[in-house]
Design a protein around this motif. Structure first.
Motif, PDB file in Angstrom:
ATOM      1  N   TRP A  58       0.817  -1.210   0.000  1.00 39.28           N
ATOM      2  CA  TRP A  58       0.000   0.000   0.000  1.00 39.28           C
ATOM      3  C   TRP A  58       0.854   1.264   0.000  1.00 39.28           C
ATOM      4  O   TRP A  58       0.612   2.193  -0.770  1.00 39.28           O
ATOM      5  N   ILE A 156      -4.615   0.722  -7.917  1.00 43.64           N
ATOM      6  CA  ILE A 156      -5.342   0.161  -6.776  1.00 43.64           C
ATOM      7  C   ILE A 156      -5.929  -1.206  -7.117  1.00 43.64           C
ATOM      8  O   ILE A 156      -5.923  -2.124  -6.287  1.00 43.64           O
ATOM      9  N   CYS A 157      -6.428  -1.345  -8.333  1.00 46.56           N
ATOM     10  CA  CYS A 157      -7.105  -2.591  -8.728  1.00 46.56           C
ATOM     11  C   CYS A 157      -6.142  -3.618  -9.337  1.00 46.56           C
ATOM     12  O   CYS A 157      -6.515  -4.785  -9.508  1.00 46.56           O
ATOM     13  N   VAL A 187     -15.058  -2.099  -2.726  1.00 49.51           N
ATOM     14  CA  VAL A 187     -14.073  -2.977  -2.095  1.00 49.51           C
ATOM     15  C   VAL A 187     -13.767  -4.194  -2.962  1.00 49.51           C
ATOM     16  O   VAL A 187     -12.664  -4.756  -2.893  1.00 49.51           O
ATOM     17  N   ILE A 190     -10.430  -3.877  -5.184  1.00 48.31           N
ATOM     18  CA  ILE A 190      -9.087  -3.743  -4.618  1.00 48.31           C
ATOM     19  C   ILE A 190      -8.265  -5.005  -4.889  1.00 48.31           C
ATOM     20  O   ILE A 190      -8.782  -6.119  -4.781  1.00 48.31           O
ATOM     21  N   ASP A 191      -7.009  -4.826  -5.243  1.00 45.49           N
ATOM     22  CA  ASP A 191      -6.098  -5.924  -5.589  1.00 45.49           C
ATOM     23  C   ASP A 191      -6.207  -7.083  -4.591  1.00 45.49           C
ATOM     24  O   ASP A 191      -5.797  -6.978  -3.438  1.00 45.49           O
ATOM     25  N   MET A 197      -2.726  -4.770   0.637  1.00 44.55           N
ATOM     26  CA  MET A 197      -3.810  -3.941   0.098  1.00 44.55           C
ATOM     27  C   MET A 197      -5.133  -4.299   0.758  1.00 44.55           C
ATOM     28  O   MET A 197      -5.947  -3.417   1.066  1.00 44.55           O
ATOM     29  N   GLN A 198      -5.360  -5.578   0.995  1.00 44.40           N
ATOM     30  CA  GLN A 198      -6.588  -6.001   1.652  1.00 44.40           C
ATOM     31  C   GLN A 198      -6.641  -5.486   3.089  1.00 44.40           C
ATOM     32  O   GLN A 198      -7.719  -5.211   3.624  1.00 44.40           O
ATOM     33  N   LYS A 201      -8.015  -1.682   3.139  1.00 47.96           N
ATOM     34  CA  LYS A 201      -9.183  -1.523   2.272  1.00 47.96           C
ATOM     35  C   LYS A 201      -9.795  -0.130   2.361  1.00 47.96           C
ATOM     36  O   LYS A 201     -10.104   0.494   1.344  1.00 47.96           O
ATOM     37  N   ALA A 204      -7.669   2.415   0.694  1.00 52.21           N
ATOM     38  CA  ALA A 204      -7.719   2.219  -0.754  1.00 52.21           C
ATOM     39  C   ALA A 204      -9.021   2.781  -1.327  1.00 52.21           C
ATOM     40  O   ALA A 204      -9.026   3.386  -2.409  1.00 52.21           O
TER      41      ALA A 204
END
Length: 275
Positions: A58, A156-157, A187, A190-191, A197-198, A201, A204
């Motif tokens: 992140w 982000i994705c 949500v 998100i990757d 990254m999770q 959340k 993000a």
């Protein structure tokens, strides 16, 4: 002409988040630009998962997004003339060993006088990153702001803006963002390959909302890049009074794209692909 424009532009500007030109060759048909060496190469190698690189965490993604914003803010607001880059995409964002990001490839840039509200120019740039106003051929530096919003979503994705490998419903990322925000399911984008990254959340999602401010189809409702930097550095809040429609589908945008022709009227965000 594009080659000479790039040389003239990049040799006259200096910023930590713009790639530095070391030299060039222009002998007959032989043309070469020599940039500073950027060991991590371009951003697309790190966010599309094509080269077996580990997912970016992140904080690294935030740093890259901030550096892109600062480079664009300098071009738009700190140079003698406003400079619109007009080809902001992951392939044109280079990374050093510490993932510091720098904008490169100024071959399509356009100089805009400070006392001019917009310029008329033929369509230029890369499909998928083009702002809606390109189909009127009247653009400002806010076209870069839209492209920046697309790039932030890709970061982000962790996927391409236009990806034909998935289902038909998920080919176009910005259309998918539109659907997800309207159903309160951002949500989901998100990757999922990054545990970090999770774990971030909510942060993000806030970054995605900043990107959506940049993706307004009406360029006047998009922020200046200095405002984007202000949000990223925590000095101001992003505008939340925005439209959640990011893809222009109105017929008024079609059929007036100058030298560009298509077999059928395209969605603005479908007008490009990596060159």
């Amino acid at each position: 002409m594009q080659f000479l424009a790039e040389v003239q532009t990049i040799s006259s500007i200096h910023h930590i988040n713009l790639v530095r030109l070391i030299g060039f060759c222009a002998e007959k048909s032989h043309r070469l630009l020599v940039y500073e060496y950027m060991p991590k190469r371009s951003l697309d190698r790190w966010i599309y998962r094509r080269h077996d690189n580990s997912p970016l965490d992140w904080s690294t993604r935030c740093k890259i997004i901030t550096h892109i914003a600062k480079g664009l803010s300098y071009l738009h607001e700190e140079c003698t003339k406003r400079i619109a880059h007009l080809d902001v995409k992951p392939q044109n964002i280079l990374l050093d060993d510490n993932f510091n990001a720098k904008l490169s490839d100024f071959g399509l840039c356009k100089l805009i006088d400070r006392d001019t509200s917009q310029v008329v120019t033929r369509m230029r740039g890369t499909p998928g990153y083009l702002a809606p106003e390109w189909l009127t051929s009247q653009i400002t530096e806010k076209a870069d702001v839209y492209s920046f919003g697309v790039v932030v979503m890709e970061i982000i994705c962790a996927r391409k803006n236009l990806d034909t490998a998935g289902s038909e419903e998920s080919i176009h990322l910005i259309t998918l963002v539109e659907e997800k925000v309207n159903s309160d399911q951002l949500v989901d984008l998100i990757d999922k390959n990054s545990t970090d990254m999770q774990a971030h959340k909510q942060d993000a999602i806030q970054m995605m909302k900043l990107a959506m401010w940049c993706l307004q189809t009406d360029y006047k409702r998009r922020p200046n890049m200095s405002e984007v930097v202000g949000v990223l550095e925590g000095n101001m809040n992003a505008d939340t009074n925005i439209s959640n429609n990011f893809v222009a589908t109105s017929p008024i945008f079609f059929g007036i794209a100058g030298n560009v022709s298509y077999s059928s009227p395209p969605l603005v965000s479908d007008v490009s692909g990596p060159r």
